[in-house]
Design a protein around this motif. Structure first.
Motif, short mmCIF file in Angstrom:
data_model
loop_
_atom_site.label_atom_id
_atom_site.label_comp_id
_atom_site.label_asym_id
_atom_site.label_seq_id
_atom_site.Cartn_x
_atom_site.Cartn_y
_atom_site.Cartn_z
N VAL A 1 0.87 -1.16 0.00
CA VAL A 1 0.00 0.00 0.00
C VAL A 1 0.91 1.22 0.00
CG1 VAL A 1 -1.70 1.28 1.34
CG2 VAL A 1 -1.78 -1.22 1.28
N PRO A 2 0.74 2.15 -0.95
CA PRO A 2 1.63 3.32 -0.99
C PRO A 2 1.65 4.05 0.35
CG PRO A 2 0.22 3.24 -2.92
CD PRO A 2 -0.26 2.17 -1.98
N GLY A 3 2.85 4.36 0.83
CA GLY A 3 3.01 5.09 2.08
C GLY A 3 2.70 4.27 3.31
N GLY A 4 2.50 2.96 3.14
CA GLY A 4 2.14 2.11 4.27
C GLY A 4 3.32 1.78 5.14
N GLY A 5 3.05 1.48 6.38
CA GLY A 5 4.08 1.10 7.32
C GLY A 5 3.81 -0.29 7.86
N SER A 6 4.24 -0.48 9.09
CA SER A 6 4.06 -1.77 9.75
C SER A 6 3.37 -1.55 11.09
CB SER A 6 5.41 -2.47 9.95
OG SER A 6 6.00 -2.74 8.70
N ALA A 7 2.08 -1.74 11.10
CA ALA A 7 1.29 -1.57 12.31
C ALA A 7 0.19 -2.63 12.32
CB ALA A 7 0.68 -0.17 12.37
N LEU A 8 0.05 -3.30 13.45
CA LEU A 8 -0.91 -4.39 13.57
C LEU A 8 -1.74 -4.24 14.84
CD1 LEU A 8 1.52 -7.33 12.77
CD2 LEU A 8 -0.21 -6.43 11.24
N THR A 9 -2.93 -4.76 14.78
CA THR A 9 -3.75 -4.97 15.98
C THR A 9 -3.76 -6.46 16.23
OG1 THR A 9 -5.13 -3.04 15.51
CG2 THR A 9 -6.04 -4.71 16.99
N LEU A 10 -3.34 -6.86 17.43
CA LEU A 10 -3.28 -8.27 17.80
C LEU A 10 -4.35 -8.55 18.85
CD1 LEU A 10 0.59 -8.53 18.35
CD2 LEU A 10 -0.69 -9.02 16.26
N ASN B 1 -10.41 -12.24 26.99
CA ASN B 1 -10.12 -11.59 25.71
C ASN B 1 -9.16 -10.43 25.95
OD1 ASN B 1 -12.06 -13.05 24.01
ND2 ASN B 1 -13.57 -12.06 25.31
N SER B 2 -8.24 -10.24 25.02
CA SER B 2 -7.33 -9.10 25.12
C SER B 2 -6.92 -8.66 23.73
CB SER B 2 -6.11 -9.46 25.97
OG SER B 2 -5.46 -10.60 25.43
N GLY B 3 -6.45 -7.45 23.65
CA GLY B 3 -6.01 -6.90 22.38
C GLY B 3 -5.00 -5.79 22.61
N VAL B 4 -4.08 -5.66 21.67
CA VAL B 4 -3.05 -4.62 21.75
C VAL B 4 -2.75 -4.10 20.36
CG1 VAL B 4 -1.93 -5.56 23.82
CG2 VAL B 4 -1.12 -6.26 21.56
N SER B 5 -2.10 -2.95 20.32
CA SER B 5 -1.58 -2.42 19.07
C SER B 5 -0.08 -2.66 19.05
CB SER B 5 -1.89 -0.93 18.94
OG SER B 5 -1.25 -0.21 19.99
N LEU B 6 0.46 -2.80 17.86
CA LEU B 6 1.90 -3.02 17.70
C LEU B 6 2.36 -2.25 16.47
CD1 LEU B 6 4.52 -4.59 18.47
CD2 LEU B 6 3.75 -6.38 16.88
N THR B 7 3.32 -1.38 16.65
CA THR B 7 3.92 -0.69 15.51
C THR B 7 5.38 -1.11 15.43
OG1 THR B 7 4.42 1.24 16.87
CG2 THR B 7 2.38 1.30 15.61
#
Length: 134
Positions: free
Chosen positions: A32-41, A50-56
């Motif tokens: 994706v143009p200009g995209g980085g590396s960021a995920l929601t786990l 249940n749990s969730g976090v963000s990760l860059t």
């Protein structure tokens, strides 16, 4: 007791035959143009936890408890979480308490969607390391 190696082979076969064609690893998708590396786990355990976090990973951060280790694991597989194999020789108990993990976001600009259910926390850890210890 059983080894994860045996379970993971069966899980890979079941997953490969059950996933729709729209689900593919990050390495097979166009950036994706200009995209980085960021995920929601996210992690959902059959006991209702249940749990969730963000990760860059462009600059390690987010709400993940160990973003440096998590990003390192993802870098090792080029963003294709289906290739994770942290410690496949780990011996896990026969306990059945399903752990469902999901990752959604981008890796180096490519869309990522990963989802898998493991029989228990040990099996999840054997295959994904501390990535989903959230």
């Amino acid at each position: 007791m059983r080894t994860v190696k045996i379970v993971s082979a069966a899980a890979v076969f079941a997953l490969a035959t059950a996933l729709p064609p729209a689900v593919s690893p990050a390495s097979d998708r166009s950036p994706v143009p200009g995209g980085g590396s960021a995920l929601t786990l996210t992690l959902s355990v059959a006991d209702g936890t249940n749990s969730g976090v963000s990760l860059t990973c462009d600059r390690e951060g987010g709400s993940h408890p160990d973003p440096f280790t998590a990003c390192g694991l993802i870098r090792r597989v080029g963003g294709d979480l289906s290739k994770l194999a942290y410690d496949i020789d780990m011996i896990c108990p026969e306990e059945y308490l399903p752990h469902t993990v999901r990752a959604l976001g981008t890796w180096e600009g490519r869309p990522v969607w990963f989802g898998r259910t493991y029989d228990n926390r040990c099996e999840m850890t054997a295959l994904t390391g501390p990535l989903f210890h959230i």
